[in-house]
Write a protein that holds these residues in place. Structure first.
Motif, PDB file in Angstrom:
ATOM      1  N   ALA A 168      -0.965   3.249   5.478  1.00 12.85           N
ATOM      2  CA  ALA A 168      -0.500   3.761   6.773  1.00 12.85           C
ATOM      3  C   ALA A 168       0.878   4.385   6.659  1.00 12.85           C
ATOM      4  O   ALA A 168       1.134   5.472   7.199  1.00 12.85           O
ATOM      5  CB  ALA A 168      -0.492   2.631   7.802  1.00 12.85           C
ATOM      6  N   THR A 169       1.798   3.710   5.971  1.00 13.25           N
ATOM      7  CA  THR A 169       3.156   4.247   5.893  1.00 13.25           C
ATOM      8  C   THR A 169       3.198   5.539   5.092  1.00 13.25           C
ATOM      9  O   THR A 169       3.991   6.436   5.398  1.00 13.25           O
ATOM     10  CB  THR A 169       4.114   3.213   5.278  1.00 13.25           C
ATOM     11  N   GLU A 170       2.336   5.653   4.095  1.00 15.52           N
ATOM     12  CA  GLU A 170       2.291   6.896   3.325  1.00 15.52           C
ATOM     13  C   GLU A 170       1.815   8.056   4.190  1.00 15.52           C
ATOM     14  O   GLU A 170       2.340   9.166   4.102  1.00 15.52           O
ATOM     15  CB  GLU A 170       1.376   6.723   2.112  1.00 15.52           C
ATOM     16  N   ARG A 171       0.821   7.809   5.029  1.00 16.91           N
ATOM     17  CA  ARG A 171       0.329   8.881   5.910  1.00 16.91           C
ATOM     18  C   ARG A 171       1.354   9.250   6.977  1.00 16.91           C
ATOM     19  O   ARG A 171       1.443  10.405   7.383  1.00 16.91           O
ATOM     20  CB  ARG A 171      -0.987   8.461   6.557  1.00 16.91           C
ATOM     21  N   LEU A 172       2.128   8.253   7.411  1.00 20.67           N
ATOM     22  CA  LEU A 172       3.167   8.532   8.402  1.00 20.67           C
ATOM     23  C   LEU A 172       4.416   9.128   7.769  1.00 20.67           C
ATOM     24  O   LEU A 172       5.228   9.741   8.461  1.00 20.67           O
ATOM     25  CB  LEU A 172       3.534   7.245   9.147  1.00 20.67           C
ATOM     26  N   GLY A 173       4.583   8.883   6.468  1.00 20.96           N
ATOM     27  CA  GLY A 173       5.783   9.358   5.787  1.00 20.96           C
ATOM     28  C   GLY A 173       7.017   8.562   6.154  1.00 20.96           C
ATOM     29  O   GLY A 173       8.114   9.121   6.226  1.00 20.96           O
ATOM     30  N   VAL A 174       6.836   7.246   6.352  1.00 16.89           N
ATOM     31  CA  VAL A 174       7.965   6.384   6.700  1.00 16.89           C
ATOM     32  C   VAL A 174       8.014   5.209   5.724  1.00 16.89           C
ATOM     33  O   VAL A 174       7.026   4.883   5.064  1.00 16.89           O
ATOM     34  CB  VAL A 174       7.850   5.843   8.142  1.00 16.89           C
ATOM     35  N   ALA A 175       9.159   4.578   5.629  1.00 16.44           N
ATOM     36  CA  ALA A 175       9.311   3.412   4.767  1.00 16.44           C
ATOM     37  C   ALA A 175       8.694   2.181   5.449  1.00 16.44           C
ATOM     38  O   ALA A 175       8.822   2.015   6.666  1.00 16.44           O
ATOM     39  CB  ALA A 175      10.781   3.145   4.481  1.00 16.44           C
ATOM     40  N   PRO A 176       8.043   1.305   4.692  1.00 17.22           N
ATOM     41  CA  PRO A 176       7.503   0.084   5.292  1.00 17.22           C
ATOM     42  C   PRO A 176       8.559  -0.733   6.034  1.00 17.22           C
ATOM     43  O   PRO A 176       8.260  -1.352   7.057  1.00 17.22           O
ATOM     44  CB  PRO A 176       6.946  -0.686   4.093  1.00 17.22           C
ATOM     45  N   THR A 177       9.768  -0.721   5.544  1.00 19.19           N
ATOM     46  CA  THR A 177      10.830  -1.505   6.183  1.00 19.19           C
ATOM     47  C   THR A 177      11.211  -0.966   7.556  1.00 19.19           C
ATOM     48  O   THR A 177      11.902  -1.655   8.316  1.00 19.19           O
ATOM     49  CB  THR A 177      12.077  -1.547   5.292  1.00 19.19           C
ATOM     50  N   SER A 178      10.764   0.232   7.882  1.00 21.86           N
ATOM     51  CA  SER A 178      11.060   0.789   9.206  1.00 21.86           C
ATOM     52  C   SER A 178       9.894   0.587  10.171  1.00 21.86           C
ATOM     53  O   SER A 178       9.861   1.193  11.237  1.00 21.86           O
ATOM     54  CB  SER A 178      11.384   2.284   9.095  1.00 21.86           C
ATOM     55  N   CYS A 179       8.940  -0.283   9.789  1.00 21.02           N
ATOM     56  CA  CYS A 179       7.753  -0.512  10.605  1.00 21.02           C
ATOM     57  C   CYS A 179       7.651  -1.966  11.056  1.00 21.02           C
ATOM     58  O   CYS A 179       7.977  -2.885  10.302  1.00 21.02           O
ATOM     59  CB  CYS A 179       6.483  -0.192   9.816  1.00 21.02           C
ATOM     60  N   ALA A 180       7.166  -2.152  12.266  1.00 21.55           N
ATOM     61  CA  ALA A 180       6.728  -3.466  12.730  1.00 21.55           C
ATOM     62  C   ALA A 180       5.207  -3.486  12.680  1.00 21.55           C
ATOM     63  O   ALA A 180       4.553  -2.438  12.746  1.00 21.55           O
ATOM     64  CB  ALA A 180       7.209  -3.729  14.151  1.00 21.55           C
ATOM     65  N   TYR A 181       4.656  -4.690  12.550  1.00 18.24           N
ATOM     66  CA  TYR A 181       3.199  -4.826  12.554  1.00 18.24           C
ATOM     67  C   TYR A 181       2.816  -5.959  13.494  1.00 18.24           C
ATOM     68  O   TYR A 181       3.316  -7.075  13.380  1.00 18.24           O
ATOM     69  CB  TYR A 181       2.650  -5.112  11.161  1.00 18.24           C
ATOM     70  N   VAL A 182       1.900  -5.669  14.414  1.00 20.91           N
ATOM     71  CA  VAL A 182       1.492  -6.618  15.446  1.00 20.91           C
ATOM     72  C   VAL A 182       0.050  -7.039  15.202  1.00 20.91           C
ATOM     73  O   VAL A 182      -0.855  -6.199  15.146  1.00 20.91           O
ATOM     74  CB  VAL A 182       1.613  -5.997  16.855  1.00 20.91           C
ATOM     75  N   GLY A 183      -0.177  -8.345  15.061  1.00 19.95           N
ATOM     76  CA  GLY A 183      -1.531  -8.852  14.863  1.00 19.95           C
ATOM     77  C   GLY A 183      -1.661 -10.274  15.342  1.00 19.95           C
ATOM     78  O   GLY A 183      -0.672 -10.917  15.720  1.00 19.95           O
ATOM     79  N   ASP A 184      -2.896 -10.804  15.308  1.00 26.91           N
ATOM     80  CA  ASP A 184      -3.154 -12.112  15.911  1.00 26.91           C
ATOM     81  C   ASP A 184      -3.460 -13.221  14.919  1.00 26.91           C
ATOM     82  O   ASP A 184      -3.590 -14.383  15.327  1.00 26.91           O
ATOM     83  CB  ASP A 184      -4.319 -12.004  16.897  1.00 26.91           C
ATOM     84  N   ILE A 185      -3.580 -12.912  13.625  1.00 23.52           N
ATOM     85  CA  ILE A 185      -3.911 -13.947  12.644  1.00 23.52           C
ATOM     86  C   ILE A 185      -2.800 -14.023  11.599  1.00 23.52           C
ATOM     87  O   ILE A 185      -2.554 -13.071  10.850  1.00 23.52           O
ATOM     88  CB  ILE A 185      -5.263 -13.677  11.963  1.00 23.52           C
TER      89      ILE A 185
END
Length: 229
Positions: A168-185
């Motif tokens: 996902a981050t490669e397709r967005l062209g952003v660093a993983p550290t600049s992303c939040a991830y929301v999930g339930d498990i």
């Protein structure tokens, strides 16, 4: 809840987070009756049991977990006979194969995703799925808000493997550290996001091990708007 400085993107799990299991369809396929409250309680109980099973079987795949998950739900719905329950679970699995059962849009999903986009965040999905998650998100009216949708069946790796997050981050062209991830498990979403260098957010009442570092939690999708201004 405090905002996280420097975040550019917020990625989401699909099933259990943005889209939910369609209880009435499960019950019709299984030949049982249950109101929504009873079904949700059975689903929650089976989900908790699956989390314990995942800890004992960390290399398991979604295809292995589905029969156990359905068995747990049907048992809580009163199908005590193992043979009858196995037949019912088979009928539910066939219905799932026909049309994915995770097809009910979560409350507030469109409004939350739309508001996050308006605030300048890039938004996407990373899901352990069977190749159909994009269509399910479209049916729920959510794809207009999503810049990227990563389906594990399409790339050959599942959460918590960090490579699915990197896709996902490669397709967005952003660093993983600049992303939040929301999930339930926790075992997939929090563990996987952390391994990828993302900031995890756990939605719902799922268990967090005592040994875990602190985890940001929200009770609903709408509550994310307090966390991400």
């Amino acid at each position: 809840m405090s905002p996280r400085a420097g975040l550019e993107a917020i990625l989401f799990d699909a099933g259990g987070t943005l889209i939910h299991l369609d209880g009435p369809r499960v019950c019709r396929a299984a030949g049982v009756e249950a109101d929504d409250e009873t079904f949700r309680a059975a689903e929650a109980h089976s989900t908790a049991a699956m989390r314990a099973w995942i800890l004992e079987n960390p290399g398991s795949k979604d295809a292995q977990r589905l029969p156990l998950f359905l068995d747990g739900i049907l048992s809580r719905l009163g199908l005590a006979d193992a043979v009858r329950r196995r037949e019912a679970a088979g009928a539910v699995a066939r219905e799932h194969a026909r049309t994915n059962l995770w097809s009910r849009g979560a409350a507030g999903a469109a409004g939350t995703l739309g508001a996050l986009r308006e605030r300048g965040y890039r938004v996407g999905v990373v899901s352990n799925a069977d190749g159909r998650v994009r269509g399910l998100l479209e049916q729920a009216g959510l794809t207009p808000f999503l810049e990227v949708v990563i389906d594990s069946a399409e790339i050959g790796v599942e959460k918590p493997d960090p490579r699915i997050f990197f896709a996902a981050t490669e397709r967005l062209g952003v660093a993983p550290t600049s992303c939040a991830y929301v999930g339930d498990i926790y075992e997939y979403d929090v563990v996987g996001a952390r391994a990828a260098g993302m900031h995890p957010v756990l939605i719902g009442s799922g268990h967090v091990p005592e040994s875990s570092p602190p985890v940001d939690r929200v009770g609903s999708l709408a509550a994310l708007l307090e966390m991400f201004p």
